[in-house]
Design a protein around this motif. Structure first.
Motif, PDB file in Angstrom:
ATOM      1  N   HIS A  13      -4.390   9.654 -17.497  1.00  0.00           N
ATOM      2  CA  HIS A  13      -4.804  10.114 -16.176  1.00  0.00           C
ATOM      3  C   HIS A  13      -4.075  11.420 -15.857  1.00  0.00           C
ATOM      4  CE1 HIS A  13      -5.463   5.618 -15.674  1.00  0.00           C
ATOM      5  NE2 HIS A  13      -6.673   6.154 -15.563  1.00  0.00           N
ATOM      6  N   ASP A  14      -4.838  12.386 -15.350  1.00  0.00           N
ATOM      7  CA  ASP A  14      -4.231  13.670 -15.008  1.00  0.00           C
ATOM      8  C   ASP A  14      -3.372  13.588 -13.755  1.00  0.00           C
ATOM      9  OD1 ASP A  14      -5.501  14.798 -17.176  1.00  0.00           O
ATOM     10  OD2 ASP A  14      -7.263  15.392 -16.011  1.00  0.00           O
ATOM     11  N   ASP A  15      -3.461  12.460 -13.018  1.00  0.00           N
ATOM     12  CA  ASP A  15      -2.692  12.339 -11.786  1.00  0.00           C
ATOM     13  C   ASP A  15      -1.395  11.568 -12.008  1.00  0.00           C
ATOM     14  OD1 ASP A  15      -3.589   9.735 -12.117  1.00  0.00           O
ATOM     15  OD2 ASP A  15      -5.126   9.881 -10.570  1.00  0.00           O
ATOM     16  N   ALA A  16      -0.920  11.507 -13.253  1.00  0.00           N
ATOM     17  CA  ALA A  16       0.333  10.818 -13.568  1.00  0.00           C
ATOM     18  C   ALA A  16       1.343  11.850 -14.078  1.00  0.00           C
ATOM     19  CB  ALA A  16       0.100   9.722 -14.601  1.00  0.00           C
ATOM     20  N   PRO A  17       2.081  12.479 -13.175  1.00  0.00           N
ATOM     21  CA  PRO A  17       3.023  13.526 -13.611  1.00  0.00           C
ATOM     22  C   PRO A  17       4.259  12.931 -14.278  1.00  0.00           C
ATOM     23  CG  PRO A  17       3.232  13.143 -11.262  1.00  0.00           C
ATOM     24  CD  PRO A  17       2.079  12.298 -11.717  1.00  0.00           C
ATOM     25  N   ASP A  18       4.969  13.763 -14.986  1.00  0.00           N
ATOM     26  CA  ASP A  18       6.217  13.343 -15.636  1.00  0.00           C
ATOM     27  C   ASP A  18       7.354  13.508 -14.639  1.00  0.00           C
ATOM     28  OD1 ASP A  18       8.287  12.697 -17.242  1.00  0.00           O
ATOM     29  OD2 ASP A  18       8.085  14.392 -18.610  1.00  0.00           O
ATOM     30  N   THR A  19       7.776  12.406 -14.066  1.00  0.00           N
ATOM     31  CA  THR A  19       8.816  12.440 -13.020  1.00  0.00           C
ATOM     32  C   THR A  19      10.000  11.551 -13.394  1.00  0.00           C
ATOM     33  OG1 THR A  19       7.631  10.694 -11.855  1.00  0.00           O
ATOM     34  CG2 THR A  19       7.190  12.955 -11.154  1.00  0.00           C
ATOM     35  N   ALA A  20      10.149  11.266 -14.684  1.00  0.00           N
ATOM     36  CA  ALA A  20      11.233  10.378 -15.097  1.00  0.00           C
ATOM     37  C   ALA A  20      12.596  10.940 -14.702  1.00  0.00           C
ATOM     38  CB  ALA A  20      11.159  10.125 -16.602  1.00  0.00           C
ATOM     39  N   ALA A  21      12.808  12.240 -14.938  1.00  0.00           N
ATOM     40  CA  ALA A  21      14.090  12.849 -14.603  1.00  0.00           C
ATOM     41  C   ALA A  21      14.326  12.836 -13.092  1.00  0.00           C
ATOM     42  CB  ALA A  21      14.136  14.281 -15.136  1.00  0.00           C
ATOM     43  N   ASP A  83      13.107   1.018 -10.033  1.00  0.00           N
ATOM     44  CA  ASP A  83      14.429   1.156 -10.639  1.00  0.00           C
ATOM     45  C   ASP A  83      14.251   1.686 -12.063  1.00  0.00           C
ATOM     46  OD1 ASP A  83      17.008   1.040 -11.512  1.00  0.00           O
ATOM     47  OD2 ASP A  83      17.214  -1.148 -11.350  1.00  0.00           O
ATOM     48  N   PRO A  84      14.542   2.978 -12.299  1.00  0.00           N
ATOM     49  CA  PRO A  84      14.340   3.546 -13.643  1.00  0.00           C
ATOM     50  C   PRO A  84      15.248   2.913 -14.689  1.00  0.00           C
ATOM     51  CG  PRO A  84      15.495   5.102 -12.218  1.00  0.00           C
ATOM     52  CD  PRO A  84      15.040   3.988 -11.343  1.00  0.00           C
ATOM     53  N   ALA A  85      16.325   2.256 -14.261  1.00  0.00           N
ATOM     54  CA  ALA A  85      17.239   1.656 -15.232  1.00  0.00           C
ATOM     55  C   ALA A  85      16.600   0.500 -15.988  1.00  0.00           C
ATOM     56  CB  ALA A  85      18.503   1.172 -14.517  1.00  0.00           C
ATOM     57  N   ARG A  86      15.509  -0.055 -15.454  1.00  0.00           N
ATOM     58  CA  ARG A  86      14.841  -1.171 -16.126  1.00  0.00           C
ATOM     59  C   ARG A  86      14.028  -0.708 -17.336  1.00  0.00           C
ATOM     60  NH1 ARG A  86      14.703  -5.946 -13.246  1.00  0.00           N
ATOM     61  NH2 ARG A  86      15.525  -5.816 -11.120  1.00  0.00           N
ATOM     62  N   GLY A  87      13.781   0.591 -17.436  1.00  0.00           N
ATOM     63  CA  GLY A  87      13.111   1.128 -18.613  1.00  0.00           C
ATOM     64  C   GLY A  87      11.606   1.221 -18.530  1.00  0.00           C
ATOM     65  N   ALA A  88      10.979   0.636 -17.522  1.00  0.00           N
ATOM     66  CA  ALA A  88       9.525   0.694 -17.392  1.00  0.00           C
ATOM     67  C   ALA A  88       9.111   2.017 -16.765  1.00  0.00           C
ATOM     68  CB  ALA A  88       9.027  -0.458 -16.534  1.00  0.00           C
ATOM     69  N   ALA A  89       7.943   2.523 -17.161  1.00  0.00           N
ATOM     70  CA  ALA A  89       7.419   3.755 -16.570  1.00  0.00           C
ATOM     71  C   ALA A  89       7.045   3.507 -15.113  1.00  0.00           C
ATOM     72  CB  ALA A  89       6.215   4.244 -17.358  1.00  0.00           C
ATOM     73  N   PHE A  90       7.151   4.551 -14.316  1.00  0.00           N
ATOM     74  CA  PHE A  90       6.861   4.383 -12.896  1.00  0.00           C
ATOM     75  C   PHE A  90       5.414   3.958 -12.678  1.00  0.00           C
ATOM     76  CE2 PHE A  90       5.247   6.211  -8.891  1.00  0.00           C
ATOM     77  CZ  PHE A  90       5.986   5.448  -8.001  1.00  0.00           C
ATOM     78  N   GLU A  91       4.487   4.505 -13.437  1.00  0.00           N
ATOM     79  CA  GLU A  91       3.080   4.177 -13.229  1.00  0.00           C
ATOM     80  C   GLU A  91       2.818   2.692 -13.436  1.00  0.00           C
ATOM     81  OE1 GLU A  91      -1.371   5.694 -14.566  1.00  0.00           O
ATOM     82  OE2 GLU A  91       0.376   6.182 -15.796  1.00  0.00           O
ATOM     83  N   SER A  92       3.430   2.094 -14.452  1.00  0.00           N
ATOM     84  CA  SER A  92       3.219   0.671 -14.712  1.00  0.00           C
ATOM     85  C   SER A  92       3.769  -0.190 -13.592  1.00  0.00           C
ATOM     86  CB  SER A  92       3.872   0.282 -16.043  1.00  0.00           C
ATOM     87  OG  SER A  92       5.278   0.475 -15.980  1.00  0.00           O
ATOM     88  N   PHE A  93       4.739   0.340 -12.830  1.00  0.00           N
ATOM     89  CA  PHE A  93       5.267  -0.388 -11.677  1.00  0.00           C
ATOM     90  C   PHE A  93       4.460  -0.095 -10.418  1.00  0.00           C
ATOM     91  CE2 PHE A  93       8.029  -0.406  -7.921  1.00  0.00           C
ATOM     92  CZ  PHE A  93       8.472  -1.722  -7.932  1.00  0.00           C
ATOM     93  N   ALA A  94       4.012   1.150 -10.264  1.00  0.00           N
ATOM     94  CA  ALA A  94       3.357   1.563  -9.025  1.00  0.00           C
ATOM     95  C   ALA A  94       1.936   1.040  -8.915  1.00  0.00           C
ATOM     96  CB  ALA A  94       3.365   3.088  -8.918  1.00  0.00           C
ATOM     97  N   VAL A  95       1.192   0.995 -10.034  1.00  0.00           N
ATOM     98  CA  VAL A  95      -0.213   0.592  -9.954  1.00  0.00           C
ATOM     99  C   VAL A  95      -0.357  -0.826  -9.391  1.00  0.00           C
ATOM    100  CG1 VAL A  95      -2.267   0.060 -11.324  1.00  0.00           C
ATOM    101  CG2 VAL A  95      -1.018   2.187 -11.718  1.00  0.00           C
ATOM    102  N   PRO A  96       0.366  -1.837  -9.890  1.00  0.00           N
ATOM    103  CA  PRO A  96       0.237  -3.176  -9.280  1.00  0.00           C
ATOM    104  C   PRO A  96       0.701  -3.207  -7.829  1.00  0.00           C
ATOM    105  CG  PRO A  96       1.305  -3.314 -11.425  1.00  0.00           C
ATOM    106  CD  PRO A  96       1.258  -1.868 -11.071  1.00  0.00           C
ATOM    107  N   THR A  97       1.721  -2.413  -7.506  1.00  0.00           N
ATOM    108  CA  THR A  97       2.213  -2.402  -6.123  1.00  0.00           C
ATOM    109  C   THR A  97       1.164  -1.849  -5.170  1.00  0.00           C
ATOM    110  OG1 THR A  97       4.475  -2.083  -6.931  1.00  0.00           O
ATOM    111  CG2 THR A  97       4.055  -1.591  -4.614  1.00  0.00           C
ATOM    112  N   ILE A  98       0.534  -0.734  -5.540  1.00  0.00           N
ATOM    113  CA  ILE A  98      -0.485  -0.116  -4.683  1.00  0.00           C
ATOM    114  C   ILE A  98      -1.732  -0.991  -4.618  1.00  0.00           C
ATOM    115  CG2 ILE A  98      -1.972   1.905  -4.401  1.00  0.00           C
ATOM    116  CD1 ILE A  98       0.238   3.535  -5.819  1.00  0.00           C
ATOM    117  N   THR A  99      -2.153  -1.509  -5.755  1.00  0.00           N
ATOM    118  CA  THR A  99      -3.335  -2.370  -5.774  1.00  0.00           C
ATOM    119  C   THR A  99      -3.106  -3.631  -4.941  1.00  0.00           C
ATOM    120  OG1 THR A  99      -3.883  -1.563  -7.990  1.00  0.00           O
ATOM    121  CG2 THR A  99      -4.944  -3.595  -7.275  1.00  0.00           C
ATOM    122  N   GLY A 100      -1.917  -4.197  -5.044  1.00  0.00           N
ATOM    123  CA  GLY A 100      -1.605  -5.377  -4.234  1.00  0.00           C
ATOM    124  C   GLY A 100      -1.627  -5.074  -2.748  1.00  0.00           C
ATOM    125  N   GLU A 101      -1.162  -3.879  -2.374  1.00  0.00           N
ATOM    126  CA  GLU A 101      -1.191  -3.489  -0.963  1.00  0.00           C
ATOM    127  C   GLU A 101      -2.626  -3.366  -0.468  1.00  0.00           C
ATOM    128  OE1 GLU A 101       0.997  -2.877   2.475  1.00  0.00           O
ATOM    129  OE2 GLU A 101       1.810  -3.234   0.448  1.00  0.00           O
TER     130      GLU A 101
END
Length: 277
Positions: A13-21, A83-101
Motif C-alpha cells: 500500500h502506498d499509504d504505509a510510510p516508513d516510520t519505524a525510526a 510499542d515498537p519494542a515488541r518488534g511488530a510493524a506499526f501497520e499490523s498493529f494499527a489495521v486491527p485497531t482502526i477496523t475494530g473502532e
C-alpha cells in the motif's frame, strides 16, 4: 543482507510510510512539546491508510466523512498504544485497531433496534456470504441452507443472521407498504385496543349480582340491554307501565353497580392482635 530488489520493493500500500525510526524516537521521548509534535506528525503520516480502511465500510448507512472521523480516532489510539519494542510493524498493529473502532461504531451507534452482539456477528457473516454467493450464481438470493454451508453455521443461526439484516434500520410507521394501494402504511396494519374488552370485564363483574335478582327483573334487563328493546316495548310485553319499567331498570343497575364496587374494593387493613404475655 538485503538485495537491491528487496531494498527498492514498494510496500503493498502506498499509504504505509516508513516510520519505524520515528516510533522508536517517540517511545524514548518524555512528555512535552517535542513528543506531542512528533506524535501529530505520525498521525498525519498514517491518516491516508485510516481513510482507506474507512472506505471499506461505505454504503452501510453512514456517511464517509463520519467513517473517516471514526477511523482517525482509531489511528490516534493505535499511535498511542503501539510499542515498537515488541518488534511488530506499526501497520499490523494499527489495521486491527482502526477496523475494530469502525466496527464498534456500527455496533454501538448505528443500530436502530437493540440486537445482541452475537446476532450482530451472525449478521456480518451471513451478509458477507450472501454477497459472495450472489456474485457466483448470477445475482440470485441464496437459500438458508446455502448460507449455512458457506459460513459453517447452523441453519437456525443463518436464519437469525438474515433476520438481523433488516434490523439495522427501522421504517417509519407512515411508510407505505411495498405493493400496497391507496397509501396503505405500516400504521394501518397495526391493531388497536378492543373496546369490547371493557364490556367483558363489566359483564363478569355484575354476573354474580344478576343471579341474585328476581326473575322478572333479570328478564327486563335482558330485554333492554341484550335485545335492545325500548322501555315502551318492554312495558307492552310485560303488561306494566313504562314508568314502572324505568324505575326497575334504574334500581337494578344501581344495585348491581354498588355490589360490584364493594367486591372490587380492597379489604380493610386489620392490625395484628397482640400475643398474650
Amino acid at each position: 543482507m538485503r538485495t537491491h530488489a528487496q531494498a527498492t520493493a514498494k510496500h503493498p500500500h502506498d499509504d504505509a510510510p516508513d516510520t519505524a525510526a520515528a516510533f522508536a524516537r517517540l517511545a524514548a521521548l518524555p512528555a512535552g512539546p517535542e513528543r506531542h509534535a512528533l506524535r501529530q506528525d505520525l498521525v498525519r503520516a498514517w491518516l491516508p491508510m485510516a481513510q482507506r480502511l474507512a472506505g471499506r465500510f461505505r454504503n452501510r448507512g453512514e456517511s464517509l466523512e463520519d467513517l473517516r472521523q471514526v477511523a482517525a480516532l482509531g489511528l490516534v489510539k493505535a499511535v498511542d498504544r503501539y510499542d515498537p519494542a515488541r518488534g511488530a510493524a506499526f501497520e499490523s498493529f494499527a489495521v486491527p485497531t482502526i477496523t475494530g473502532e469502525l466496527k464498534r461504531h456500527f455496533r454501538d451507534h448505528m443500530w436502530t433496534l437493540h440486537v445482541p452482539r452475537r446476532v450482530q456477528d451472525l449478521r456480518g457473516r451471513v451478509r458477507a456470504a450472501r454477497q459472495e454467493l450472489m456474485q457466483t450464481n448470477g445475482g440470485h438470493h441464496p437459500s438458508v441452507a446455502d448460507l449455512a454451508a458457506r459460513t459453517g453455521l447452523s441453519e437456525d443461526e443463518a436464519k437469525a443472521g438474515l433476520e438481523a439484516l433488516d434490523s439495522f434500520s427501522a421504517l417509519s410507521l407512515d411508510a407505505e407498504l411495498p405493493g400496497a394501494e391507496d397509501g396503505y402504511s405500516l400504521a394501518d396494519s397495526l391493531g388497536s385496543p378492543d373496546p369490547a374488552l371493557d364490556v367483558v370485564v363489566d359483564r363478569e363483574a355484575v354476573r354474580p349480582g344478576l343471579r341474585g335478582l328476581p326473575a322478572r327483573e333479570r328478564q327486563i334487563l335482558y330485554m333492554r340491554f341484550f335485545r335492545d328493546m325500548t322501555q315502551s316495548r318492554i312495558a307492552e310485553d310485560l303488561g306494566i307501565s313504562q314508568m314502572h319499567v324505568s324505575r326497575l331498570i334504574t334500581r337494578c343497575c344501581t344495585r348491581l353497580r354498588d355490589q360490584a364496587l364493594r367486591e372490587q374494593a380492597p379489604a380493610p387493613h386489620r392490625p395484628a392482635r397482640p400475643h398474650a404475655a
